[in-house]
Design an enzyme around this catalytic site. Structure first.
Site, mmCIF file in Angstrom:
data_model
loop_
_atom_site.group_PDB
_atom_site.id
_atom_site.type_symbol
_atom_site.label_atom_id
_atom_site.label_comp_id
_atom_site.label_asym_id
_atom_site.label_seq_id
_atom_site.Cartn_x
_atom_site.Cartn_y
_atom_site.Cartn_z
ATOM 1 N N GLY A 55 -9.382 6.228 -7.368
ATOM 2 C CA GLY A 55 -9.206 4.777 -7.705
ATOM 3 C C GLY A 55 -8.637 5.187 -9.440
ATOM 4 O O GLY A 55 -9.005 6.054 -9.916
ATOM 5 N N CYS A 82 -11.103 12.558 -5.283
ATOM 6 C CA CYS A 82 -9.852 11.655 -6.437
ATOM 7 C C CYS A 82 -11.120 11.552 -7.448
ATOM 8 O O CYS A 82 -12.154 12.630 -7.940
ATOM 9 C CB CYS A 82 -8.887 11.814 -6.833
ATOM 10 S SG CYS A 82 -7.309 11.136 -7.196
ATOM 11 N N TYR A 83 -10.844 10.400 -8.128
ATOM 12 C CA TYR A 83 -11.897 9.916 -8.450
ATOM 13 C C TYR A 83 -13.345 10.215 -8.116
ATOM 14 O O TYR A 83 -14.015 9.897 -9.047
ATOM 15 C CB TYR A 83 -11.746 7.946 -8.674
ATOM 16 C CG TYR A 83 -12.866 7.052 -9.049
ATOM 17 C CD1 TYR A 83 -12.812 7.391 -10.411
ATOM 18 C CD2 TYR A 83 -13.815 6.573 -8.820
ATOM 19 C CE1 TYR A 83 -13.666 6.459 -11.665
ATOM 20 C CE2 TYR A 83 -14.636 5.801 -9.860
ATOM 21 C CZ TYR A 83 -14.189 5.450 -10.930
ATOM 22 O OH TYR A 83 -15.121 5.311 -11.609
ATOM 23 N N HIS A 169 -5.234 14.231 -2.694
ATOM 24 C CA HIS A 169 -5.302 12.525 -1.425
ATOM 25 C C HIS A 169 -5.448 13.622 0.315
ATOM 26 O O HIS A 169 -4.301 13.824 -0.051
ATOM 27 C CB HIS A 169 -4.639 11.824 -1.910
ATOM 28 C CG HIS A 169 -4.921 11.172 -2.666
ATOM 29 N ND1 HIS A 169 -6.471 10.210 -2.974
ATOM 30 C CD2 HIS A 169 -4.750 11.218 -4.122
ATOM 31 C CE1 HIS A 169 -6.449 9.775 -4.377
ATOM 32 N NE2 HIS A 169 -5.331 10.451 -4.854
ATOM 33 N N GLU A 171 -5.245 12.386 2.402
ATOM 34 C CA GLU A 171 -5.305 11.579 3.730
ATOM 35 C C GLU A 171 -4.282 10.990 3.162
ATOM 36 O O GLU A 171 -3.951 9.935 3.907
ATOM 37 C CB GLU A 171 -5.965 9.703 3.121
ATOM 38 C CG GLU A 171 -5.635 9.492 1.529
ATOM 39 C CD GLU A 171 -6.812 9.325 0.281
ATOM 40 O OE1 GLU A 171 -6.431 8.906 -0.735
ATOM 41 O OE2 GLU A 171 -6.583 10.955 0.601
ATOM 42 N N ASP A 227 3.205 -8.315 14.414
ATOM 43 C CA ASP A 227 2.033 -9.134 13.851
ATOM 44 C C ASP A 227 1.742 -9.972 14.991
ATOM 45 O O ASP A 227 0.563 -10.150 14.986
ATOM 46 C CB ASP A 227 1.853 -8.600 12.685
ATOM 47 C CG ASP A 227 2.936 -7.391 11.733
ATOM 48 O OD1 ASP A 227 2.556 -6.244 12.213
ATOM 49 O OD2 ASP A 227 3.000 -7.148 10.695
ATOM 50 N N LYS A 369 0.102 -0.521 11.150
ATOM 51 C CA LYS A 369 1.106 -1.009 11.532
ATOM 52 C C LYS A 369 0.924 -0.150 12.528
ATOM 53 O O LYS A 369 1.296 -1.226 13.989
ATOM 54 C CB LYS A 369 2.307 -1.114 10.970
ATOM 55 C CG LYS A 369 3.743 -1.475 12.219
ATOM 56 C CD LYS A 369 3.496 -2.839 12.236
ATOM 57 C CE LYS A 369 4.206 -3.999 10.592
ATOM 58 N NZ LYS A 369 4.234 -4.949 10.796
#
Length: 513
Positions: A55, A82-83, A169, A171, A227, A369
């Site tokens: 964050g 992180c945060y 991070h 991710e 989409d 996506k």
């Protein structure tokens, strides 16, 4: 829900949903929850673990988002990123202050303990960091698992509570071994079985759509992109003839786009498709407008006006289906009340006024996506449709920098067609995640036919990504770029220069506007 799940508490991170996506890649169901979700509410879920996201705030700042401290008594493992690491460490007795040396970008993580969270990693590996604060004093009951040059507590573990923290991070794709860290947390620490699949999402979404709409009619904005195509197919599978698709010809489509969409959905899939030619209204409203956000607002407003015009002719139309994806949501503002930087306004998110008159159906709102493509494959959509490059809702209007005019649109259409034809001919289309041409609002000097020319510049953009939150530019071979450039300059009147965009996301976005 009876299956296992991971709850992600979102503290306003740009990567919050990316964490959820990474978890799902390991066949574990994940759900984004507001940062302050009560522990009592989480306890009702089939939790296997909790992840605290990053964050933008400082944990010691007034008004900084917090979690319910009782989550540490739920007897499930918790991973802070992180945060999220700083918050968990602070709650459990550590001290967090502004770092002497901030870490933004790649850093080298050196392993100290590779017994659980950092198992199966080399002694050193690159990680992606983005923080100005860090843990400066761990306190009792913490152990250090890894460190970087400027961050001595880059990965930690609590010895009494099931809490783990990483100051980087895992991710994002810029952390090459991050997937291993998440897999260790999910399987070795949380004990997940990994029994969630995209087929589950499809089945649950079909049931959800049926419950939501009842016997009402749903109208769907169909652009022909992956989409909206997946949304139309998914909803059609759920409610059949209750779906009416509307194609708004906004005058900002690519060459032959309208004809291709009609042939595919009306003639092949036998879906009720109405075409509304609103091109004159769009172009009139855009006349003289150059500011990107204002263009998006105008396009969004006209998009809705066109829908209202056609929907008025459709009995019992109560719902509007949209192909909104999570990157659209997070880049347009906030999620679940958590502040996030407003990057750009998407016409199918921020452009919808309160007086729309329809209830929204957005079955892909929590997907990225690549997950949408998996849904399309599961539904049996044609390969060329599933793997089609993304095309923005505002169309070529956000690929023309500056004023949108019929003349400039024709220049861009011709250049775009050449770009896509040549990367397909070179066998690069599937390798490239998104390719586009941009008409730049400058003219440059050139020599054409022994005469001086002063004409427009076309910028080419091609990126490779898995999530569209981060992306690197594609390394298109020089001979292919040269051929594309030569064809555009020779065949597109009004262009005498072609350039290639080699910026990554971040800091740049994929589209230019």
């Amino acid at each position: 829900m009876t299956r296992e799940m991971i709850a992600i508490l979102d503290f306003g991170s740009q990567y919050g949903q990316l964490i959820a996506r990474r978890v799902r890649e390991h066949n574990v169901y994940s759900r984004i929850c507001p940062a302050g979700t009560p522990a009592s509410e989480l306890a009702k879920m089939p939790l296997k673990g909790i992840i605290l996201s990053g964050g933008p705030a400082s944990v010691y700042a007034p008004g900084a988002p917090k979690c319910d401290e009782k989550i540490f008594d739920l007897d499930v493992p918790i991973l802070g990123i992180c945060y999220g690491m700083q918050l968990g460490c602070q709650i459990l007795g550590a001290e967090i202050t502004r770092a002497v040396s901030r870490e933004y970008g790649r850093a080298t993580l050196r392993m100290i303990d590779r017994s659980d969270l950092l198992a199966n990693l080399p002694e050193e590996t690159l990680v992606w960091a983005s923080h100005g604060d860090q843990v400066t004093k761990l306190g009792r009951n913490f152990e250090t698992l890894g460190e970087t040059k400027t961050c001595p507590y880059a990965a930690v573990r609590h010895t009494k509570k099931q809490f783990y923290g990483v100051q980087f991070h895992p991710e994002v794709s810029h952390t090459p071994k991050g997937d291993i860290i998440l897999k260790n947390f999910l399987y070795s620490i949380c004990g997940c079985a990994g029994d969630w699949k995209m087929s589950d999402f499809v089945g649950e979404t079909i049931d959800s759509v049926r419950r939501q709409v009842g016997d009402a009619t749903v109208i769907c904005g169909l652009s022909g992109g992956v989409d909206s195509s997946v949304v139309a197919s998914l909803i059609h599978k759920a409610i059949g003839d209750q779906l009416v698709c509307i194609l708004v010809d906004n005058g900002l489509l690519r060459r032959n786009e309208r004809q291709t969409i009609v042939a595919t959905f009306r003639d092949h899939f036998h879906i009720d498709l109405r075409v509304v030619d609103w091109s004159q209204q769009f172009l009139a409203a855009l006349q003289g407008v150059t500011e990107p956000q204002q263009k998006r607002k105008i396009i969004g407003a006209e998009f809705i006006a066109a829908f209202k015009s056609e929907a008025a002719k459709i009995p019992n139309a109560r719902f509007l289906a949209q192909g909104t994806l999570y990157p659209d949501v997070i880049e347009s503002g906030s999620k679940d009340g958590n502040p996030a930087a407003n990057i750009k306004l998407h016409h199918n998110v921020g452009g919808l006024p309160a007086e729309l008159g329809f209830e929204l159906v957005e079955p892909l709102r929590d997907l990225f996506k690549d997950e949408v493509r998996l849904v399309g494959e599961h539904l049996g959509l044609p390969e060329d449709m599933v793997w089609r490059h993304p095309f923005p809702g505002p169309g070529l209007g956000v690929r023309i920098v500056g004023e949108v005019t019929p003349e400039r649109l024709e220049v861009l259409r011709a250049a775009d067609e050449i770009l896509i034809d040549e990367i397909k001919a070179a066998g690069l289309y599937r390798q490239i995640s998104q390719a586009l041409a941009v008409l730049v609002p400058v003219s440059t000097v050139g020599v054409m036919g022994d005469e001086r020319s002063y004409e427009s510049v076309i910028a080419l953009r091609a990126v490779e990504t898995t999530d569209f939150m981060t992306a690197d530019f594609s390394h298109i071979p020089y001979d292919v770029l040269g051929l594309i450039s030569t064809r555009i300059i020779n065949e597109v009147r009004g262009v005498n220069r072609v350039v290639y965009d080699v910026s990554s996301k971040p800091p740049a976005t994929i589209e230019w506007e």
